[in-house]
Motif scaffolding. Structure first.
Motif, PDB file in Angstrom:
ATOM      1  N   GLN A  67       0.812  -1.234   0.000  1.00  0.00           N
ATOM      2  CA  GLN A  67       0.000   0.000   0.000  1.00  0.00           C
ATOM      3  C   GLN A  67       0.842   1.280   0.000  1.00  0.00           C
ATOM      4  N   LEU A  68       2.151   1.115   0.027  1.00  0.00           N
ATOM      5  CA  LEU A  68       3.020   2.293   0.048  1.00  0.00           C
ATOM      6  C   LEU A  68       3.196   2.794  -1.392  1.00  0.00           C
ATOM      7  N   PHE A  69       2.128   3.423  -1.922  1.00  0.00           N
ATOM      8  CA  PHE A  69       2.163   3.837  -3.323  1.00  0.00           C
ATOM      9  C   PHE A  69       3.055   5.056  -3.513  1.00  0.00           C
ATOM     10  N   PRO A  70       3.860   5.046  -4.574  1.00  0.00           N
ATOM     11  CA  PRO A  70       4.589   6.275  -4.910  1.00  0.00           C
ATOM     12  C   PRO A  70       3.683   7.159  -5.767  1.00  0.00           C
ATOM     13  N   PHE A  71       3.815   8.464  -5.665  1.00  0.00           N
ATOM     14  CA  PHE A  71       3.058   9.375  -6.533  1.00  0.00           C
ATOM     15  C   PHE A  71       4.043  10.218  -7.338  1.00  0.00           C
ATOM     16  N   GLY A  72       3.749  10.358  -8.614  1.00  0.00           N
ATOM     17  CA  GLY A  72       4.611  11.180  -9.474  1.00  0.00           C
ATOM     18  C   GLY A  72       3.767  12.230 -10.162  1.00  0.00           C
ATOM     19  N   ILE A  73       4.175  13.486 -10.065  1.00  0.00           N
ATOM     20  CA  ILE A  73       3.473  14.576 -10.758  1.00  0.00           C
ATOM     21  C   ILE A  73       4.469  15.106 -11.784  1.00  0.00           C
ATOM     22  N   TYR A  74       4.155  14.888 -13.056  1.00  0.00           N
ATOM     23  CA  TYR A  74       5.114  15.263 -14.097  1.00  0.00           C
ATOM     24  C   TYR A  74       4.868  16.688 -14.571  1.00  0.00           C
ATOM     25  N   ALA A  75       4.910  17.602 -13.607  1.00  0.00           N
ATOM     26  CA  ALA A  75       4.888  19.018 -13.981  1.00  0.00           C
ATOM     27  C   ALA A  75       6.324  19.377 -14.359  1.00  0.00           C
ATOM     28  N   ILE A  76       6.589  20.644 -14.589  1.00  0.00           N
ATOM     29  CA  ILE A  76       7.975  21.085 -14.764  1.00  0.00           C
ATOM     30  C   ILE A  76       8.203  22.135 -13.697  1.00  0.00           C
ATOM     31  N   PRO A  77       8.965  21.826 -12.636  1.00  0.00           N
ATOM     32  CA  PRO A  77       9.694  20.598 -12.365  1.00  0.00           C
ATOM     33  C   PRO A  77       8.772  19.481 -11.878  1.00  0.00           C
ATOM     34  N   GLU A  78       9.310  18.253 -11.904  1.00  0.00           N
ATOM     35  CA  GLU A  78       8.486  17.138 -11.457  1.00  0.00           C
ATOM     36  C   GLU A  78       8.535  16.977  -9.935  1.00  0.00           C
ATOM     37  N   ILE A  79       7.465  16.365  -9.407  1.00  0.00           N
ATOM     38  CA  ILE A  79       7.366  16.133  -7.955  1.00  0.00           C
ATOM     39  C   ILE A  79       7.112  14.654  -7.732  1.00  0.00           C
ATOM     40  N   SER A  80       7.671  14.114  -6.688  1.00  0.00           N
ATOM     41  CA  SER A  80       7.324  12.746  -6.337  1.00  0.00           C
ATOM     42  C   SER A  80       7.283  12.594  -4.826  1.00  0.00           C
ATOM     43  N   MET A  81       6.433  11.704  -4.368  1.00  0.00           N
ATOM     44  CA  MET A  81       6.351  11.493  -2.924  1.00  0.00           C
ATOM     45  C   MET A  81       5.978  10.057  -2.586  1.00  0.00           C
ATOM     46  N   VAL A  82       6.388   9.626  -1.414  1.00  0.00           N
ATOM     47  CA  VAL A  82       5.933   8.350  -0.864  1.00  0.00           C
ATOM     48  C   VAL A  82       5.825   8.517   0.649  1.00  0.00           C
ATOM     49  N   GLY A  83       4.849   7.851   1.243  1.00  0.00           N
ATOM     50  CA  GLY A  83       4.705   7.935   2.704  1.00  0.00           C
ATOM     51  C   GLY A  83       3.902   9.146   3.120  1.00  0.00           C
ATOM     52  N   GLN A  84       4.203   9.630   4.324  1.00  0.00           N
ATOM     53  CA  GLN A  84       3.375  10.703   4.894  1.00  0.00           C
ATOM     54  C   GLN A  84       3.962  12.093   4.669  1.00  0.00           C
ATOM     55  N   THR A  85       3.076  13.077   4.682  1.00  0.00           N
ATOM     56  CA  THR A  85       3.506  14.470   4.533  1.00  0.00           C
ATOM     57  C   THR A  85       3.714  15.077   5.927  1.00  0.00           C
ATOM     58  N   GLU A  86       4.348  16.257   5.959  1.00  0.00           N
ATOM     59  CA  GLU A  86       4.517  16.946   7.254  1.00  0.00           C
ATOM     60  C   GLU A  86       3.158  17.273   7.863  1.00  0.00           C
ATOM     61  N   GLN A  87       2.187  17.623   6.992  1.00  0.00           N
ATOM     62  CA  GLN A  87       0.866  17.998   7.496  1.00  0.00           C
ATOM     63  C   GLN A  87       0.197  16.798   8.170  1.00  0.00           C
ATOM     64  N   GLU A  88       0.324  15.619   7.554  1.00  0.00           N
ATOM     65  CA  GLU A  88      -0.301  14.424   8.140  1.00  0.00           C
ATOM     66  C   GLU A  88       0.363  14.069   9.469  1.00  0.00           C
ATOM     67  N   LEU A  89       1.690  14.121   9.510  1.00  0.00           N
ATOM     68  CA  LEU A  89       2.401  13.759  10.744  1.00  0.00           C
ATOM     69  C   LEU A  89       2.054  14.736  11.863  1.00  0.00           C
ATOM     70  N   THR A  90       1.943  16.004  11.514  1.00  0.00           N
ATOM     71  CA  THR A  90       1.610  17.018  12.513  1.00  0.00           C
ATOM     72  C   THR A  90       0.208  16.752  13.062  1.00  0.00           C
ATOM     73  N   LYS A  91      -0.727  16.461  12.151  1.00  0.00           N
ATOM     74  CA  LYS A  91      -2.116  16.197  12.559  1.00  0.00           C
ATOM     75  C   LYS A  91      -2.180  14.980  13.482  1.00  0.00           C
ATOM     76  N   GLU A  92      -1.388  13.965  13.142  1.00  0.00           N
ATOM     77  CA  GLU A  92      -1.420  12.733  13.950  1.00  0.00           C
ATOM     78  C   GLU A  92      -0.501  12.819  15.173  1.00  0.00           C
ATOM     79  N   ARG A  93       0.128  13.961  15.374  1.00  0.00           N
ATOM     80  CA  ARG A  93       1.029  14.222  16.503  1.00  0.00           C
ATOM     81  C   ARG A  93       2.161  13.201  16.588  1.00  0.00           C
ATOM     82  N   VAL A  94       2.701  12.874  15.425  1.00  0.00           N
ATOM     83  CA  VAL A  94       3.857  11.963  15.390  1.00  0.00           C
ATOM     84  C   VAL A  94       5.117  12.826  15.519  1.00  0.00           C
ATOM     85  N   PRO A  95       6.024  12.509  16.442  1.00  0.00           N
ATOM     86  CA  PRO A  95       7.250  13.309  16.543  1.00  0.00           C
ATOM     87  C   PRO A  95       8.186  12.975  15.382  1.00  0.00           C
TER      88      PRO A  95
END
Ligand code: FAD
Length: 480
Positions: free
Chosen positions: A343-371
């Protein structure tokens, strides 16, 4: 042949889900056919979506590079011809489709052209405009019909002034002013590409922020860089009406009273399941209001011998995940156990420049109060970044502050979509900071960002260990 049916498996749609499902079943010795209504194999992924858009992007980047080398800009006199870009796209599309068609042939899979619709749960009619109707029967059926763009309300796309992403490849000329309605992945990718070609692009979206599933810092950086190539964003704005009565212009009236004028409007507000011509009721099936079909975790619909995979079942609706789902559906259909999908899907956004991510974002970790702690590397500080001439790339890893596990990787810049997979592997194997600190990376590579960002996180952790006592929230989050 099983139980007197023509086929063991009938795949409706030859996109990644149908194609992979068909090949997987054929490899299990099953008699398989694929039905496709476009007269070209590959689905949206090959014909109008993934491959064309990524080839178009590559052609744009190639032009950009040679323009920089020649110290030119895409000014009026040097404007590229859209035919040159689209010519390259059709070449790649045709080749990719040929590869897939040969793959079906090699596996003795019958390719049946025409639109499929159910007569009953095991019987499908194929309407071929050239050869007329044909009836086929199958023991198992895989619905892999994908999606098509949602139509703009109140106006019929004409393919030249008002288009959806499926029509982009038929454009006769490069617009001067383009209005992109919908700042989702497709809208943002095409907005970035056309802006690089010197087109004056305005992006409109009802949401205040585009691409909200991405880490906010990456999106801010993307918007900043897109603004540098003169993309305007009208966010938090809704379209009231579109008027394309004038042959050379399209007028977009926003609910706020603003009026945008362009010579092309790309409408990219969502996609709907291509289920309307399937006559689902005859199979005892239905779909939701967006044309999507519900399945269980074995990709089975409510009718046990009918499976569905790919975009037609909804999230995450990517070529990558659709292929995996199609293969798995075929495996389940014939008694196999393909195991859980990671379930650990990678995401790729082929804009210029390109973006890619996997796992959690800072916003999600902050919301879940993960240090967590952040490790950053900038391409301009990495030798390969300098060699490539990319001085704006940004690389970020998020680590759990106590377990040191890798929680997320976020990259914007050259090669982001490839580079990400190192982080994805480490996360999947439950690795973390110490792996990166102790590993030697090829030099000079962009992969070195992993090392630099790891040391950055390590330094911050060491500093905060000296200065901070653990907070109550951290103790709670770890259940200590
Ligand atoms: C512009 C754009 C860019 C994209 N970029 C990316 C990307 O960079 N990376 C990524 O992973 N994904 C990307 N995607 C998404 C990707 O294209 C889809 O996730 C993928 O194509 C879905 O595969 P599928 O097999 O479910 O269906 P599709 O590829 O949609 O194929 C379905 C096929 O079934 C056919 N069909 C439908 N109904 C019938 C019928 N009744 N009878 C016979 N045939 C029928 C259709 O004509 C089509 O050929 C992009 C999509 C778009 C639109």
């Amino acid at each position: 042949m099983s139980h007197g049916y023509d086929y063991d498996l009938l795949c409706i749609g030859s996109g990644p889900a149908g194609q992979r499902g068909a090949v997987a079943a054929a490899k299990m010795g099953k008699r398989v056919a694929v039905i496709e209504n476009r007269r070209i194999v590959g689905g949206v992924a090959v014909t109008t979506g993934t491959i064309p858009s990524k080839t178009f992007r590559e052609a744009v980047l190639h032009l950009k590079k040679s323009a920089i080398q020649n110290r030119e800009r895409f000014q009026r006199k040097t404007r590229p011809q859209i035919q040159d870009l689209l010519g390259r796209v059709s070449e790649v599309v045709q080749r990719e489709s040929d590869v897939m068609e040969r793959q079906l042939e090699r596996n003795d899979i019958d390719l049946l052209w025409g639109n499929a619709s159910f007569r009953n749960p095991h019987v499908v009619a194929i309407d071929d405009p050239e050869k007329g109707e044909r009836i086929v029967t199958a023991d198992k059926i895989l619905l892999a019909v994908g999606t098509r763009p949602a139509a703009p309300p109140g106006i019929e796309p004409d393919g030249q002034r008002v288009i959806t992403s499926d029509m982009l490849l038929q454009l006769a000329r490069l617009p001067r002013k383009m209005i992109v309605v919908g700042a989702g992945v497709i809208g943002i990718e095409y907005a970035a590409m056309f802006a690089e070609l010197g087109v004056d692009v305005t992006v409109v979206d009802g949401r205040e922020r585009p691409l909200e599933f991405l880490d906010r810092e990456m999106v801010d950086e993307l918007i900043h860089q897109m603004r540098n190539v003169r993309v305007s964003f009208r966010l938090g704005e809704r379209v009231a009406s579109v008027n394309a009565a004038d042959k050379s212009k399209v007028l977009v009236q926003l609910e706020s009273g603003k009026r945008l004028v362009g010579d092309l409007m790309l409408f990219s507000v969502g996609r709907v399941g291509a289920t309307d011509t399937l006559n689902l009721a005859a199979a005892g099936l239905g779909c939701d209001e967006r044309g999507r079909i519900a399945v269980n975790d074995r990709f089975q619909t409510e009718v046990a011998h009918i499976y569905a995979a790919g975009d037609v079942i909804g999230y995450p609706a990517l070529a990558s995940t659709s292929s995996a789902q199609g293969r798995r559906a075929a495996c389940y259909a014939f008694g196999g156990e393909p195991g859980d999908i990671n379930q650990l899907f990678p995401f790729g956004i082929y804009a210029i420049p390109e973006i890619s991510m996997v796992g959690q974002t800072e916003q999600e970790l902050t919301k879940e109060r993960v240090p967590y702690e952040v490790g950053i590397a900038r391409y301009r500080e990495i030798a390969r970044g300098q060699i490539l001439g990319d001085d704006s790339g940004l690389f970020k890893m998020l680590f759990h502050r106590h377990t040191r596990k890798l929680l997320g990787v976020h990259i914007i810049g050259t090669g982001a979509t490839e580079l990400l997979h190192i982080g994805q592997a480490v996360m999947t194997l439950d690795g973390g900071l110490d792996y990166f600190l102790g590993s030697v990376f090829n030099y000079p590579t962009l992969a070195e960002c992993y090392k630099v960002a790891a040391f950055d996180a390590q330094n911050k952790l060491a500093y905060s260990a000296e200065t901070e006592a653990p907070q109550l929230s951290e103790v709670k989050a770890e259940g200590v």
